[in-house]
Design an enzyme around this catalytic site. Structure first.
Site, mmCIF file in Angstrom:
data_model
loop_
_atom_site.group_PDB
_atom_site.id
_atom_site.type_symbol
_atom_site.label_atom_id
_atom_site.label_comp_id
_atom_site.label_asym_id
_atom_site.label_seq_id
_atom_site.Cartn_x
_atom_site.Cartn_y
_atom_site.Cartn_z
ATOM 1 N N ARG A 37 7.829 12.970 2.678
ATOM 2 C CA ARG A 37 8.801 11.867 2.662
ATOM 3 C C ARG A 37 9.990 12.185 1.750
ATOM 4 N NH1 ARG A 37 4.794 6.579 2.957
ATOM 5 N NH2 ARG A 37 5.114 6.247 5.185
ATOM 6 N N LYS A 202 -6.265 1.132 9.089
ATOM 7 C CA LYS A 202 -5.704 -0.228 9.081
ATOM 8 C C LYS A 202 -5.843 -0.834 10.476
ATOM 9 C CE LYS A 202 -2.225 1.300 5.850
ATOM 10 N NZ LYS A 202 -0.862 1.816 5.979
ATOM 11 N N GLY A 360 1.966 7.588 7.628
ATOM 12 C CA GLY A 360 1.988 8.339 6.378
ATOM 13 C C GLY A 360 0.823 9.304 6.284
ATOM 14 N N GLY A 384 3.540 2.010 9.858
ATOM 15 C CA GLY A 384 3.709 0.613 10.247
ATOM 16 C C GLY A 384 5.045 0.386 10.937
HETATM 17 P P1 ADP Z 1 -1.548 6.230 8.845
HETATM 18 O O1 ADP Z 1 -1.111 6.237 7.406
HETATM 19 O O2 ADP Z 1 -1.378 7.545 9.500
HETATM 20 O O3 ADP Z 1 -0.936 5.102 9.612
HETATM 21 P P2 ADP Z 1 -3.957 4.800 8.131
HETATM 22 O O4 ADP Z 1 -3.374 4.518 6.789
HETATM 23 O O5 ADP Z 1 -4.175 3.673 9.037
HETATM 24 O O6 ADP Z 1 -3.121 5.956 8.862
HETATM 25 O O7 ADP Z 1 -5.376 5.483 7.965
HETATM 26 C C1 ADP Z 1 -5.584 6.655 7.250
HETATM 27 C C2 ADP Z 1 -6.927 6.633 6.597
HETATM 28 O O8 ADP Z 1 -7.921 6.325 7.544
HETATM 29 C C3 ADP Z 1 -7.332 7.951 5.991
HETATM 30 O O9 ADP Z 1 -7.338 7.816 4.602
HETATM 31 C C4 ADP Z 1 -8.735 8.199 6.566
HETATM 32 O O10 ADP Z 1 -9.644 8.635 5.575
HETATM 33 C C5 ADP Z 1 -9.130 6.829 7.055
HETATM 34 N N1 ADP Z 1 -10.137 6.853 8.134
HETATM 35 C C6 ADP Z 1 -10.061 7.475 9.322
HETATM 36 N N2 ADP Z 1 -11.199 7.300 10.022
HETATM 37 C C7 ADP Z 1 -12.007 6.544 9.269
HETATM 38 C C8 ADP Z 1 -13.329 6.028 9.433
HETATM 39 N N3 ADP Z 1 -14.035 6.277 10.528
HETATM 40 N N4 ADP Z 1 -13.838 5.294 8.428
HETATM 41 C C9 ADP Z 1 -13.135 5.057 7.314
HETATM 42 N N5 ADP Z 1 -11.880 5.503 7.099
HETATM 43 C C10 ADP Z 1 -11.331 6.242 8.058
HETATM 44 MG MG MG Z 2 -1.761 5.125 5.698
#
Ligand code: ADP
Ligand code: MG
Length: 403
Positions: A37, A202, A360, A384
């Site tokens: 970033r 999320k 992120g 988001g």
């Molecule tokens: P992004 O930032 O790409 O939008 P998120 O913040 O929604 O993604 O999710 C990222 C997190 O999701 C990572 O820290 C990962 O460890 C967690 N994650 C992925 N799969 C699982 C799971 N099955 N159980 C718990 N956490 C998970």
């Molecule tokens: Mg995230």
């Protein structure tokens, strides 16, 4: 939206330009584990500085509670930004206080300063319009012009994102221009098949986008934490996996609509399960087993997609004309649960289509797992924000940059 090139043409030498960036990088203590970033917004800052502006950069980091919290200090980011720009970045230890005022006043033309975390002030994220506006007015006193380039925060109706641009002549930075250009492409003329991969943690944030994507995508592949709400909705045991029970009716409606519209909805066939969440610090080997997705033991949680699913998702990406991917397939921070995310990243690279990675953690995962970020069509700095854009929502931080 005015561009920064237009702003520069109007003449910005000696002007104080406030750049709202998104420097919310992952930190391990004070070590930045992924500086994507910072690198993404650096060209905007460099361009403004080269044109002779006094550049005042501001961002949030993490979720402090409206007061100073050293855990969320932007000080390490100031140092890294300085390295990337190849010039000194002075750091203010507050956002609108004595340090900020003195730091900005001391800037010569072409110099750069970074303010401390905007969220150390309750006004930044306040739901109260007056409280937000009051903080925005204090920020406005530090600058003559505003450049919005914090794409990862444009879906937030926050003081520095939404209220401040109304108080100053404003323009959109080059990062926002690029991000919006790519997302526009995903909503307008997509090359098919259009494959969407969704995962991450999320769950509720991510379910909403499906509503809109059901009208646009040809295939939706689901992994990560959100998969378990789908599996549960189909009547399967999900043990102690991430679950949003209240979303089950919504999820069932999505599955039904997908079928009616001929959108292929793909869920994991198998998953890696464990009784324990892995050790993300020491990364000691995890204890896990692979089970079919309909046979998750009641006392275990799913932490990654399994090998059959990896193969299936790779095959579903192999002919894609367009791919949008948001959210890791598992707890990729631990090497034993990174293979699902790796398989999807590789699937994007192997597909002939235009590939976009949003989020992120997804963007960080791609780099941390050793993929060449330039091999992807676009890596978005906003999770988001990109999801809400694809949902068709009006993003406060983009609306505020319109004339
Ligand atoms: P992004 O930032 O790409 O939008 P998120 O913040 O929604 O993604 O999710 C990222 C997190 O999701 C990572 O820290 C990962 O460890 C967690 N994650 C992925 N799969 C699982 C799971 N099955 N159980 C718990 N956490 C998970
Ligand atoms: Mg995230």
């Amino acid at each position: 939206m005015k561009t920064i090139d237009e702003l520069i043409q109007d003449g910005i030498e000696g002007k104080r330009v406030f750049v709202r960036a998104d420097l919310n990088v992952p930190l391990d203590g004070i070590t930045i584990t992924d500086d994507g970033r910072i690198r993404a917004v650096a060209p905007t800052i460099a361009k403004l500085a080269e044109a002779g502006a006094k550049v005042v950069v501001a961002s949030h980091l993490g979720r402090p509670k409206g007061e100073p919290d050293p855990k969320f200090s932007l000080a390490p980011v100031a140092a890294r930004l300085g390295e990337i720009l190849g010039k000194n970045v002075s750091f203010a230890t507050d956002t609108v206080g004595d340090s900020a005022k003195a730091t900005v006043a001391a800037l010569a033309n072409g110099e750069v300063a970074l303010l401390e975390n905007l969220r150390f002030n309750a006004g930044e994220t306040s739901k109260d319009d007056a409280e937000r506006k009051a903080f925005a007015e204090q920020l406005a006193a530090l600058a003559d012009l505003y450049v919005g380039d914090g794409f990862g925060a444009v879906h937030r109706k926050h003081a520095s994102v939404y209220d401040l641009p109304a108080l100053l002549p404003h323009a959109a930075g080059d990062l926002i221009a690029t991000e919006v250009g790519v997302l526009k492409k995903l909503t307008e003329d997509v090359k098919r098949p259009y494959v969407v991969v969704l995962g991450g943690a999320k769950v509720s944030d991510k379910l909403a986008v499906i509503d809109n994507l059901l009208e646009k995508a040809d295939r939706i592949l689901v992994g990560g934490g959100m998969a378990y709400t789908f599996l549960k909705a189909q009547g399967h045991e999900v043990g102690i996996s991430l679950l949003q029970e209240d979303q089950i009716p919504t999820v069932l409606e999505y599955l039904d609509r997908a079928q009616k519209r001929g959108v292929e909805f793909v869920l994991p066939l198998d998953v890696l399960v464990s009784a324990d969440f892995p050790d993300l610090k020491g990364k000691t080997p995890a204890t896990f087993e692979t089970v079919d997705a309909d046979k998750i033991p009641a006392d275990k949680e799913g932490l990654d997609i399994g090998p059959k699913t990896r193969e299936l998702y790779a095959s579903k990406l192999a002919d894609a004309g367009t791919v949008f991917w948001n959210g890791p397939m598992g707890v990729f921070e631990h090497p034993d649960y990174a293979n699902g995310t790796k398989a999807v990243a590789q699937g994007l690279l192997d597909s002939p289509g235009f590939t976009v990675v949003g989020g992120g953690d997804s963007a960080a995962a791609v780099r941390i797992l050793g993929f060449d970020e330039n091999a992807f069509g676009h890596i978005s700095t906003g999770g988001g924000a990109s999801l809400e854009y694809l949902e068709g929502k009006t993003l406060p931080g983009l609306a505020a940059l319109e004339d």
